[in-house]
Design a protein around this motif. Structure first.
Motif, PDB file in Angstrom:
ATOM      1  N   THR A   5       0.856  -1.179   0.000  1.00  0.00           N
ATOM      2  CA  THR A   5       0.000   0.000   0.000  1.00  0.00           C
ATOM      3  C   THR A   5       0.899   1.237   0.000  1.00  0.00           C
ATOM      4  O   THR A   5       2.117   1.106   0.114  1.00  0.00           O
ATOM      5  N   PRO A   6       0.363   2.434  -0.163  1.00  0.00           N
ATOM      6  CA  PRO A   6       1.227   3.621  -0.131  1.00  0.00           C
ATOM      7  C   PRO A   6       2.059   3.706   1.146  1.00  0.00           C
ATOM      8  O   PRO A   6       1.531   3.923   2.242  1.00  0.00           O
ATOM      9  N   ALA A   7       3.365   3.460   1.007  1.00  0.00           N
ATOM     10  CA  ALA A   7       4.319   3.519   2.123  1.00  0.00           C
ATOM     11  C   ALA A   7       3.988   2.530   3.235  1.00  0.00           C
ATOM     12  O   ALA A   7       4.280   2.769   4.407  1.00  0.00           O
ATOM     13  N   GLY A   8       3.381   1.395   2.887  1.00  0.00           N
ATOM     14  CA  GLY A   8       3.056   0.395   3.891  1.00  0.00           C
ATOM     15  C   GLY A   8       2.634  -0.900   3.237  1.00  0.00           C
ATOM     16  O   GLY A   8       2.861  -1.133   2.055  1.00  0.00           O
ATOM     17  N   ASN A   9       2.016  -1.787   4.028  1.00  0.00           N
ATOM     18  CA  ASN A   9       1.466  -3.022   3.483  1.00  0.00           C
ATOM     19  C   ASN A   9       0.352  -3.525   4.390  1.00  0.00           C
ATOM     20  O   ASN A   9       0.174  -3.022   5.509  1.00  0.00           O
ATOM     21  N   ARG A  10      -0.418  -4.506   3.902  1.00  0.00           N
ATOM     22  CA  ARG A  10      -1.471  -5.090   4.725  1.00  0.00           C
ATOM     23  C   ARG A  10      -1.788  -6.494   4.229  1.00  0.00           C
ATOM     24  O   ARG A  10      -1.595  -6.811   3.052  1.00  0.00           O
ATOM     25  N   PRO A  11      -2.277  -7.361   5.121  1.00  0.00           N
ATOM     26  CA  PRO A  11      -2.571  -8.744   4.735  1.00  0.00           C
ATOM     27  C   PRO A  11      -3.789  -8.847   3.828  1.00  0.00           C
ATOM     28  O   PRO A  11      -4.712  -8.025   3.883  1.00  0.00           O
ATOM     29  N   VAL A  12      -3.766  -9.880   2.990  1.00  0.00           N
ATOM     30  CA  VAL A  12      -4.906 -10.238   2.148  1.00  0.00           C
ATOM     31  C   VAL A  12      -5.175 -11.718   2.374  1.00  0.00           C
ATOM     32  O   VAL A  12      -4.280 -12.553   2.218  1.00  0.00           O
ATOM     33  N   LEU A  13      -6.404 -12.058   2.749  1.00  0.00           N
ATOM     34  CA  LEU A  13      -6.783 -13.443   3.013  1.00  0.00           C
ATOM     35  C   LEU A  13      -7.916 -13.835   2.084  1.00  0.00           C
ATOM     36  O   LEU A  13      -8.972 -13.191   2.072  1.00  0.00           O
ATOM     37  N   GLY A  14      -7.675 -14.891   1.284  1.00  0.00           N
ATOM     38  CA  GLY A  14      -8.700 -15.346   0.361  1.00  0.00           C
ATOM     39  C   GLY A  14      -9.147 -14.274  -0.609  1.00  0.00           C
ATOM     40  O   GLY A  14     -10.318 -14.240  -1.003  1.00  0.00           O
ATOM     41  N   GLY A  15      -8.245 -13.381  -0.975  1.00  0.00           N
ATOM     42  CA  GLY A  15      -8.572 -12.312  -1.902  1.00  0.00           C
ATOM     43  C   GLY A  15      -9.168 -11.083  -1.269  1.00  0.00           C
ATOM     44  O   GLY A  15      -9.405 -10.081  -1.955  1.00  0.00           O
ATOM     45  N   MET A  16      -9.420 -11.107   0.064  1.00  0.00           N
ATOM     46  CA  MET A  16     -10.019  -9.973   0.753  1.00  0.00           C
ATOM     47  C   MET A  16      -8.966  -9.284   1.614  1.00  0.00           C
ATOM     48  O   MET A  16      -8.421  -9.886   2.540  1.00  0.00           O
ATOM     49  N   PRO A  17      -8.667  -8.004   1.341  1.00  0.00           N
ATOM     50  CA  PRO A  17      -7.683  -7.290   2.169  1.00  0.00           C
ATOM     51  C   PRO A  17      -8.225  -6.994   3.546  1.00  0.00           C
ATOM     52  O   PRO A  17      -9.406  -6.656   3.715  1.00  0.00           O
ATOM     53  N   LEU A  18      -7.364  -7.129   4.551  1.00  0.00           N
ATOM     54  CA  LEU A  18      -7.734  -6.759   5.905  1.00  0.00           C
ATOM     55  C   LEU A  18      -7.674  -5.244   6.040  1.00  0.00           C
ATOM     56  O   LEU A  18      -7.000  -4.568   5.258  1.00  0.00           O
ATOM     57  N   PRO A  19      -8.362  -4.672   7.024  1.00  0.00           N
ATOM     58  CA  PRO A  19      -8.320  -3.213   7.209  1.00  0.00           C
ATOM     59  C   PRO A  19      -6.890  -2.720   7.391  1.00  0.00           C
ATOM     60  O   PRO A  19      -6.077  -3.350   8.078  1.00  0.00           O
ATOM     61  N   ASP A  20      -6.590  -1.591   6.764  1.00  0.00           N
ATOM     62  CA  ASP A  20      -5.269  -0.990   6.882  1.00  0.00           C
ATOM     63  C   ASP A  20      -5.090  -0.421   8.285  1.00  0.00           C
ATOM     64  O   ASP A  20      -6.003   0.212   8.825  1.00  0.00           O
ATOM     65  N   GLU A  21      -3.919  -0.673   8.888  1.00  0.00           N
ATOM     66  CA  GLU A  21      -3.627  -0.180  10.224  1.00  0.00           C
ATOM     67  C   GLU A  21      -2.433   0.752  10.146  1.00  0.00           C
ATOM     68  O   GLU A  21      -1.302   0.301  10.000  1.00  0.00           O
TER      69      GLU A  21
END
Length: 506
Positions: A387-403
């Motif tokens: 993500t912009p200057a970060g990252n986040r998990p994706v499970l089964g094609g669904m991204p988790l909320p950005d923290e």
């Protein structure tokens, strides 16, 4: 200059750009990265104030470009035609060479800005030449210094002015120990970015450890005195004489062996069966769900990097396929899902997913998706999206909320698909966390530490394997409800990237 070559370090100039102005910087960024630019502004001025308290400030305003066109963590600095820094805004969350950070943007900025402070300095003969010819290439005396000096100084300051950094991490200890025990430890005259392993890592490991040991003996005023001495000497290549003057007579050749020594007992070899040796990058084993096959990267420096599949019964190679850079992979059923870098435009390199099917077919799944670290479990695919200057998990094609303020390493579903284990960086430190599938808001911390926590993997009985450096060298640990987090390996050279075999072996 972290680990990339200048040839591939090109910023994509197309599209819209904005600039923020501060007392010492011009920060250039795309509109989507405005929040990251404000954060970089604060960190850059913080780093400038710290470095200026000890070193002579660079001349002029520093141009800081925040680039998003390469899905890899890195940065580089330049003194020509002006002082410039470029950072790629991908967190180094799974890169062992940069993984030990309190704040990854802070660490990269301190490192690259230390290069600017160091390399911009020109005194005496060189200062007079620049007064006539300007900032011409070849007129910066400190750029003639050995690579271990240039990178060692920047790595020293990244560790001094953050609460993390590579001087404190076990990765360099592993590199130095393996070279020393193998009888190929480098001298001050060849600790540079030559082709033999560990290639680009060598000047960072040797330089930072030598300079840290020198400062522990002679005091931290050695560094500014050394930079001033090399910036004014007529013969710019010399390092022994200015070092001797800066460190009160300490001799480079005499101090080098003990300062860079991290040897282990030569008789204490690692236990187990060697499946592949002589590799230039971690093989990262991944075991298939049925336990019969294992995938790993074979990179011996003699040809293209290849992903191999072997039978665990006899370790014979059954299939291979060429891969590119920053490759990661895992099994989902009988298919290997691979993330790797590829050009998607002239100046854009993205990480996308590929599927390696049982019949040998190789199919691209995404384009410009910026997806990394695919991991399978219970036929569920997890990954980490940039993500912009970060990252986040994706499970089964669904991204988790950005923290905001959180970066993620590997995110791994359990074999039965009921749980997810992950390594997470938040509030300045790493932790191993676990949550029930579908309920990421109920994540529980299983283990946390002031050093790196990485490489989570599940065993067949529900235990979680992970790696941390409790005693200097990284070792594999295990978590269970009943036993806590005991160390499972004590290998003299350290151990990373565990994978559990059906018979209980790692």
């Amino acid at each position: 200059m972290s680990l990339a070559g200048r040839a591939s370090a090109q910023v994509d100039p197309s599209g819209e750009w904005r600039t923020l102005h501060t007392a010492h910087f011009r920060i250039h960024f795309r509109p989507a990265y405005r929040d990251a630019a404000h954060r970089a502004t604060r960190e850059a001025e913080r780093a400038y104030a710290l470095l200026a308290g000890e070193l002579h400030p660079p001349r002029g305003v520093v141009d800081l470009t925040l680039a998003d066109n390469v899905d890899a963590a890195n940065g580089f600095a330049s003194t020509f035609p002006s002082n410039r820094i470029t950072l790629w805004l991908t967190p180094p969350a799974t890169d062992p060479g940069l993984q030990h950070y309190d704040d990854w943007l802070r660490l990269l900025l301190v490192h690259e800005l230390a290069h600017v402070f160091h390399l911009d300095r020109a005194r005496g003969f060189w200062g007079r030449l620049q007064s006539v010819f300007g900032r011409a290439p070849g007129l910066f005396p400190n750029e003639y210094q050995p690579t271990w000096v240039v990178e060692g100084i920047a790595t020293y300051y990244e560790s001094r002015y953050t609460t993390a950094g590579r001087v404190r991490d076990g990765f360099h200890t592993q590199l130095l120990a393996s070279e020393a025990t193998g009888g190929v430890a480098r001298s001050p005259w060849d600790a540079n970015a030559f082709t033999r392993w560990p290639a680009g890592h060598a000047p960072y490991a040797y330089g930072s450890r030598f300079l840290q040991a020198l400062i522990e003996q002679a005091g931290d005023s050695v560094m500014p005195r050394l930079i001033e001495a090399t910036a004014g000497q007529t013969i710019p290549y010399r390092i022994g004489r200015p070092l001797r003057r800066a460190a009160g007579g300490l001799d480079l050749a005499a101090e080098w062996p003990s300062a860079t020594a991290s040897a282990v007992d030569a008789a204490a070899r690692m236990r187990g069966v060697v499946v592949a040796g002589g590799l230039r990058s971690p093989p990262v084993p991944r075991v298939s769900p049925d336990g019969r096959r294992l995938a790993y990267v074979h990179d011996d420096g003699k040809g293209a990097r290849r992903l191999r599949i072997v039978d665990v019964a006899d370790w014979q190679v059954r299939r291979t396929h060429r891969v590119t850079g920053v490759v990661s992979y895992d099994w989902v059923g009988d298919t290997v899902v691979v993330a790797q870098l590829d050009f998607t435009a002239r100046r854009r390199i993205r990480s996308d997913l590929y599927r390696w099917l049982p019949d040998g077919a190789w199919r691209r799944v995404t384009r410009d998706a910026r997806v990394t670290e695919p991991r399978g479990g219970g036929r569920v695919l997890a990954s980490v999206a940039i993500t912009p200057a970060g990252n986040r998990p994706v499970l089964g094609g669904m991204p988790l909320p950005d923290e905001p303020g959180t970066t993620w390493g590997d995110v791994v579903p359990s074999p039965n698909g009921h749980w997810v284990a992950a390594t997470r960086h938040r509030d300045g430190h790493w932790a191993l966390v676990r949550w029930p599938t579908g309920r990421p808001d109920s994540a529980v911390v299983l283990f946390e530490a002031g050093n790196v926590v990485s490489d989570p993997a599940w065993t067949g009985d529900g235990a979680v394997l992970f790696v941390t450096s409790r005693a200097g060298m990284p070792q594999v640990h295990g978590w269970t409800d009943s036993a806590g987090t005991p160390a499972l390996t004590a290998d003299p050279f350290g151990a990373r990237h565990p994978a559990a075999l059906p018979d209980g072996a790692l």
